[in-house]
Design an enzyme around this catalytic site. Structure first.
Site, PDB file in Angstrom:
ATOM      1  N   ASP A  37       0.866  -1.189   0.000  1.00  0.00           N
ATOM      2  CA  ASP A  37       0.000   0.000   0.000  1.00  0.00           C
ATOM      3  C   ASP A  37       0.901   1.237   0.000  1.00  0.00           C
ATOM      4  OD1 ASP A  37      -2.524   1.491   0.306  1.00  0.00           O
ATOM      5  OD2 ASP A  37      -1.846   1.932   2.327  1.00  0.00           O
ATOM      6  N   SER A  38       0.283   2.405  -0.213  1.00  0.00           N
ATOM      7  CA  SER A  38       1.049   3.642  -0.155  1.00  0.00           C
ATOM      8  C   SER A  38       1.538   3.925   1.267  1.00  0.00           C
ATOM      9  CB  SER A  38       0.181   4.810  -0.619  1.00  0.00           C
ATOM     10  OG  SER A  38      -0.960   4.902   0.216  1.00  0.00           O
ATOM     11  N   CYS A  95      -4.346  -1.591  -2.036  1.00  0.00           N
ATOM     12  CA  CYS A  95      -4.527  -0.160  -2.246  1.00  0.00           C
ATOM     13  C   CYS A  95      -5.429   0.002  -3.468  1.00  0.00           C
ATOM     14  CB  CYS A  95      -3.152   0.467  -2.497  1.00  0.00           C
ATOM     15  SG  CYS A  95      -3.201   2.225  -2.874  1.00  0.00           S
ATOM     16  N   ASN A  96      -6.594   0.575  -3.267  1.00  0.00           N
ATOM     17  CA  ASN A  96      -7.535   0.774  -4.379  1.00  0.00           C
ATOM     18  C   ASN A  96      -6.934   1.684  -5.448  1.00  0.00           C
ATOM     19  OD1 ASN A  96     -10.547  -0.161  -3.382  1.00  0.00           O
ATOM     20  ND2 ASN A  96      -9.242   0.463  -1.682  1.00  0.00           N
ATOM     21  N   GLU A 105      -2.564   8.508   8.310  1.00  0.00           N
ATOM     22  CA  GLU A 105      -1.116   8.247   8.294  1.00  0.00           C
ATOM     23  C   GLU A 105      -0.420   8.884   9.501  1.00  0.00           C
ATOM     24  OE1 GLU A 105       1.258   6.640   6.083  1.00  0.00           O
ATOM     25  OE2 GLU A 105      -0.574   5.622   5.501  1.00  0.00           O
ATOM     26  N   CYS A 147     -11.145   2.912  -0.047  1.00  0.00           N
ATOM     27  CA  CYS A 147      -9.725   3.196   0.191  1.00  0.00           C
ATOM     28  C   CYS A 147      -9.370   2.403   1.436  1.00  0.00           C
ATOM     29  CB  CYS A 147      -9.505   4.690   0.427  1.00  0.00           C
ATOM     30  SG  CYS A 147      -7.876   5.100   1.102  1.00  0.00           S
ATOM     31  N   HIS A 156      -7.340   2.769   3.722  1.00  0.00           N
ATOM     32  CA  HIS A 156      -7.100   3.514   4.966  1.00  0.00           C
ATOM     33  C   HIS A 156      -8.395   3.697   5.773  1.00  0.00           C
ATOM     34  CE1 HIS A 156      -3.248   4.660   3.139  1.00  0.00           C
ATOM     35  NE2 HIS A 156      -2.885   5.187   4.294  1.00  0.00           N
TER      36      HIS A 156
HETATM   37  N1  DGL Z   1      -4.906   3.202   0.722  1.00  0.00           N
HETATM   38  C1  DGL Z   1      -5.011   3.676  -0.601  1.00  0.00           C
HETATM   39  C2  DGL Z   1      -6.275   3.186  -1.280  1.00  0.00           C
HETATM   40  O1  DGL Z   1      -6.786   2.139  -0.952  1.00  0.00           O
HETATM   41  C3  DGL Z   1      -4.821   5.128  -0.913  1.00  0.00           C
HETATM   42  C4  DGL Z   1      -4.124   6.014  -0.003  1.00  0.00           C
HETATM   43  C5  DGL Z   1      -3.387   7.163  -0.655  1.00  0.00           C
HETATM   44  O2  DGL Z   1      -4.010   8.129  -1.103  1.00  0.00           O
HETATM   45  O3  DGL Z   1      -2.190   7.035  -0.686  1.00  0.00           O
HETATM   46  O4  DGL Z   1      -6.776   3.831  -2.180  1.00  0.00           O
END
Ligand code: DGL
Length: 254
Positions: free
Chosen positions: A12-13, A76-77, A155, A186, A188
């Site tokens: 993931d990011s 991560c979407n 984060e 997302c 997160h």
């Molecule tokens: N967790 C990521 C997702 O599922 C995105 C987070 C980001 O913007 O970095 O989209």
């Protein structure tokens, strides 16, 4: 060429993919996982699609170079929307599993209902999302709800802060009483699910796709005879090195 004891890499990011790793650990408790958060470059969701694609490919390359990996879960979407086809082309022999907003699940649970999808700007503007949406919106309304700024708060470990509560209230007040389901698109956002649910009330089902991704990973490994039932292990690494993100990730995993 792959061994059962190889790692399942989860990417993931930042810390978001931990919400998927939690589901993976439930479904595959005996596996070895390596979690990689690209926190030096997070968030991805406000970047250009091209940037997300090249960051994702670079992160995947680092993981498969540094670890023996039998599967890559793109938890991560945003990275899935931007780069899943490129990853599959690049690593044609590897099991690559992505995640997309759980619109189908929401549509199955609420036939003809109103569905909100909260996700990053990249996820919501990609063609992939429009295709997904068009499969389901003939007999219902689907609302796109971008939430720029929320990933940053999570984060920073501020998911339960007053700042995050105010952010969610401003974002979601227009939808109170209007949605049968809200999809957290997302990875997160599940970390603030309790606050979202409290705002929207019991009449709105709040759901996400982590469980489906975990089940799909298990299915793909089983298909290739690559399931492992060992001690179970999780390594957490970050592109920013050992520090706040890895600590937060380990905390969220518990
Ligand atoms: N967790 C990521 C997702 O599922 C995105 C987070 C980001 O913007 O970095 O989209």
């Amino acid at each position: 060429m792959y061994s059962k004891t190889d790692y399942i890499a989860v990417f993931d990011s930042g810390v978001g993919g931990i919400s998927v790793l939690r589901q993976l650990r439930k479904v595959l408790p005996g596996e070895r996982f390596v979690y990689y958060g690209d926190s030096a470059n997070a968030p991805y969701g406000n970047r250009s699609t091209e940037e997300v694609r090249s960051l994702t490919l670079a992160a995947a390359e680092r993981i498969v170079t540094d670890f023996p990996v039998k599967a890559l879960v793109v938890a991560c979407n945003t990275a899935t929307a931007a780069a899943i086809e490129d990853l599959r082309a690049q690593y044609a022999d590897l099991i690559v599993v992505g995640i997309e907003p759980a619109v189908k699940l929401a549509a199955d649970h609420h036939p003809g209902g109103n569905i909100g999808v909260m996700a990053t700007r990249v996820t919501l503007r990609e063609e992939k999302f429009d295709i997904l949406m068009n499969r389901f919106n003939s007999d219902r309304s689907i609302y796109k709800i971008p939430a720029p700024g929320l990933v940053e708060l999570i984060e920073q470990g501020k998911g339960d802060s007053e700042e995050a509560q105010i952010f969610l209230k401003e974002l979601l007040t227009p939808y109170i009483g209007k949605l049968d389901a809200l999809v957290l698109g997302c990875t997160h956002y599940p970390f603030v699910k309790h606050n979202i649910q409290a705002l929207l009330g019991p009449g709105t089902e709040v759901l996400h796709g982590g469980e489906g991704t975990a089940r799909e990973t298990k299915r793909r490994l089983a298909e290739r005879g690559l399931l492992h039932d060992g001690e179970g292990e999780v390594l957490v690494i970050s592109s920013a090195g050992e520090g706040a993100m890895t600590e937060l990730a380990r905390r969220l995993l518990k």
